[in-house]
Design an enzyme around this catalytic site. Structure first.
Site, PDB file in Angstrom:
ATOM      1  N   HIS A  90     -12.325-108.500  41.711  1.00  0.00           N
ATOM      2  CA  HIS A  90     -12.494-108.433  43.119  1.00  0.00           C
ATOM      3  C   HIS A  90     -12.902-109.944  43.667  1.00  0.00           C
ATOM      4  O   HIS A  90     -13.694-110.322  43.157  1.00  0.00           O
ATOM      5  CB  HIS A  90     -13.082-107.244  43.709  1.00  0.00           C
ATOM      6  CG  HIS A  90     -13.235-107.003  45.214  1.00  0.00           C
ATOM      7  ND1 HIS A  90     -13.573-107.801  46.090  1.00  0.00           N
ATOM      8  CD2 HIS A  90     -12.563-105.791  45.600  1.00  0.00           C
ATOM      9  CE1 HIS A  90     -13.094-107.245  47.301  1.00  0.00           C
ATOM     10  NE2 HIS A  90     -12.755-105.955  46.951  1.00  0.00           N
ATOM     11  N   GLY A 171     -27.579-122.080  56.415  1.00  0.00           N
ATOM     12  CA  GLY A 171     -27.278-122.539  54.764  1.00  0.00           C
ATOM     13  C   GLY A 171     -28.250-123.806  54.907  1.00  0.00           C
ATOM     14  O   GLY A 171     -28.542-124.561  55.844  1.00  0.00           O
ATOM     15  N   PRO A 172     -28.322-124.474  53.521  1.00  0.00           N
ATOM     16  CA  PRO A 172     -29.138-125.711  53.437  1.00  0.00           C
ATOM     17  C   PRO A 172     -28.357-126.955  53.508  1.00  0.00           C
ATOM     18  O   PRO A 172     -28.945-127.866  53.666  1.00  0.00           O
ATOM     19  CB  PRO A 172     -29.375-125.369  51.844  1.00  0.00           C
ATOM     20  CG  PRO A 172     -28.118-124.604  51.247  1.00  0.00           C
ATOM     21  CD  PRO A 172     -27.765-123.491  52.356  1.00  0.00           C
ATOM     22  N   VAL A 179     -28.430-121.286  45.635  1.00  0.00           N
ATOM     23  CA  VAL A 179     -27.144-121.171  46.097  1.00  0.00           C
ATOM     24  C   VAL A 179     -26.312-121.011  44.585  1.00  0.00           C
ATOM     25  O   VAL A 179     -25.531-119.940  44.599  1.00  0.00           O
ATOM     26  CB  VAL A 179     -26.465-122.116  46.753  1.00  0.00           C
ATOM     27  CG1 VAL A 179     -24.999-121.806  47.121  1.00  0.00           C
ATOM     28  CG2 VAL A 179     -27.156-122.569  48.012  1.00  0.00           C
ATOM     29  N   GLY A 183     -25.065-117.118  45.295  1.00  0.00           N
ATOM     30  CA  GLY A 183     -23.892-117.316  46.024  1.00  0.00           C
ATOM     31  C   GLY A 183     -24.184-117.468  47.470  1.00  0.00           C
ATOM     32  O   GLY A 183     -25.344-117.430  47.926  1.00  0.00           O
TER      33      GLY A 183
END
Length: 577
Positions: A90, A171-172, A179, A183
């Site tokens: 998936h 986010g960074p 990460v 993820g």
């Protein structure tokens, strides 16, 4: 109405049961304080897939509890799943891949979107896990599509997190160790998806597929001559042309089910606001009939919010020009029978409706102890040496009976021969009466619960000055609540007169005496509730508040007595004339 949302996170682990169980345990263990009450979530389903290496968890609860449980689930998943080692069939971008919030009751999709955005920000702020916001929560129009957020999957994240056009909403700005392991998570808000299969009186998959193409939003490819097998038509750029189907927000295919020996149209309704279940059912019936087929029934797959079936029941009652002012159980029965949801196997609403599955039987039994008794047992319970139930509960019950009688007259009037053109008028009144009756029935037990709160204070310690102070404060709060509950009973009972008066003057003349008895019962409820307001208010230390409550009760009582007199005059005149 209690606010309820659902969350259906997809975790990137479908093979290691120990890991799955630990994530689910973190979700189920959450407890949050909401207005002084501990709220938790109820896990409804855990569905692991080995080939996809993915587990879908379904849980529901109040918004506060669900959001916290979602946060803790993401946290535990990031601790247990290393995306650098993940393989599965998936598409996925993170340990928690998707995290949608779904409105069930008492809350809008817009409110869920706000919760989702705040949750995404918190996940990044506290866990450093980057998040994309999708569907209704999208902060960029193109990100309404989950596929856009997840493009390239986990493997594309090193480039995406540093790309201003593709970076996460939270986010960074660079590829970090967090990460690499966790993820990115896609946090969204979407409407509830209803999965339903329509049973056909055929074994032909091809014919079932044709009906599916007729109704699904995507429709079918356009072909020469409008046939199903002709050459596909294309535009000047060589792009295939499509003929849209009739139902918005619906995906559908046709298939044959060996278990039942019939073909079905299998449908996902992704937008139940645009296409309610009953609308989809009616359209599939029409499309099937146009092809010489018949829909023999429908099969709901999984769970549905209560309103989906309630809306369907009301729709079919309106088509029959029947009153909607009946119990929820009766409305649900109409929905089940109208769409033949029990065609293939028995349909039990208490096993299919999310709100019912959320109920704790023990808690419900305690909360509704009195109104679940028979009339005889209620009378015996009242006559016992226990001080509760007392006059407050009896007042609420009298008010409920007054509302019930008013509703009965409205329903009889709605169905009266020769009054067919007035069915909606009386149905509206019946709905008002039904709502008042339901509220007053809840107050029957609420009044006894309020009395028990006072009794509980007497068991509090009073050995020290601090304990005495706490005890005094608890007693004042409990006494105030025990005063406010009968005042609520009084206010709701006072509204019964409006329905009773209209039924006395406009309703079925054969039932005019019932409207009169409804007014008498409502007056008894008002007078009894007023007495309970006064006796409990006398125990309040805050005398200004006590006077305010008693004055309000006295004013409502005076108005109620005047209304009862007016209604009885109407009743007497109709009986005599």
């Amino acid at each position: 109405m209690k606010r309820i949302i659902e969350c259906v996170p997809n975790f990137s682990e479908g093979r290691n049961r120990e890991v799955i169980d630990k994530i689910v345990a973190a979700i189920a263990a959450v407890k949050v304080n909401v207005n002084g009450k501990q709220e938790s979530v109820k896990v409804l389903d855990v569905d692991p897939g080995e080939a996809t290496n993915r587990t879908v968890v379904t849980f529901v609860g109040t918004p506060e509890a669900v959001v916290e449980a979602a946060f803790q689930g993401v946290k535990r998943a990031s601790e247990l799943i290393d995306m650098r080692l993940h393989k599965g069939a998936h598409p996925r971008s993170g340990a928690t891949d998707v995290l949608p919030l779904i409105p069930i009751a008492g809350i809008t999709i817009e409110e869920c979107a706000e919760l989702a955005r705040a949750l995404a920000k918190r996940i990044y702020d506290e866990q450093q896990i980057p998040c994309y916001c999708y569907e209704a929560a999208a902060l960029k129009p193109e990100r309404k599509n989950l596929a856009v957020c997840r493009a390239g999957e986990y493997e594309a994240l090193p480039d995406k997190v540093a790309d201003p056009a593709k970076c996460p909403d939270f986010g960074p700005g660079k590829y970090t160790e967090v990460v690499a392991k966790s993820g990115a998570t896609n946090v969204g808000a979407r409407n509830f998806l209803v999965a339903v299969n329509y049973n056909l009186n055929t074994t032909s998959t091809r014919r079932a597929m044709a009906v599916a193409f007729d109704v699904r939003e995507k429709g079918r490819k356009r072909r020469e001559g409008g046939s199903l097998t002709g050459k596909v038509l294309k535009d000047e750029n060589g792009k295939e042309l499509w003929q849209p189907g009739t139902l918005k927000g619906c995906k559908a295919i046709g298939w044959f089910i060996d278990e039942y020996g019939i073909a079905q149209v299998s449908m996902n309704i992704t937008d139940i606001e645009a296409t309610p279940l009953h609308k989809a059912y009616e359209e599939v019936c029409r499309a099937a009939a146009a092809r010489g087929l018949k829909v023999t029934g429908a099969e709901i797959v999984g769970l549905v919010p209560k309103r989906v079936l309630m809306d369907a029941g009301r729709f079919y009652l309106e088509k029959q020009q029947r009153s909607l002012g009946i119990s929820d159980d009766e409305i649900l029965k109409i929905a089940v029978k109208s769409m033949s949801l029990d065609d293939l196997k028995p349909f039990n609403p208490h096993e299919k409706i999310i709100e019912y599955l959320m109920e704790d039987p023990k808690e419900t039994a305690l909360r509704e102890h009195l109104i679940r008794l028979t009339c005889k047992d209620f009378a015996i319970e009242t006559a016992s040496e226990s001080p509760a139930p007392g006059g407050g509960s009896i007042s609420a019950y009298m008010g409920a009976l007054g509302a019930a009688l008013s509703t009965m007259v409205a329903n009889l009037s709605s169905h009266k021969r020769g009054w067919d053109e007035r069915w909606k008028e009386f149905s509206d009144w019946a709905e008002k009466g039904q709502a008042l009756m339901n509220e007053l029935l809840l107050l029957v037990d609420e009044d006894t619960a309020a009395f028990n709160k006072i009794m509980d204070v007497f068991s509090m310690p009073k050995g020290t000055e601090e304990e005495k102070q706490l005890r005094a404060e608890a007693m004042e709060a409990a006494t105030l609540y025990a005063t406010q509950v009968p005042l609520r009973t009084l206010k709701v009972s006072a509204k019964v007169f409006e329905v009773a008066e209209r039924m006395a003057s406009e309703g079925n003349p054969n039932s005019v005496s019932d409207a009169g008895v409804a007014a008498i019962a409502a007056r008894g409820a008002v007078l009894g509730a007023r007495l309970n307001v006064h006796i409990n208010a006398e125990g309040l230390k805050d005398r200004a508040k006590a006077e305010e409550l008693m004055c309000e009760a006295d004013k409502l009582m005076a108005e109620a007595m005047s209304m009862e007199k007016r209604i009885l005059e109407i009743v007497e005149s109709k009986i005599k004339g």
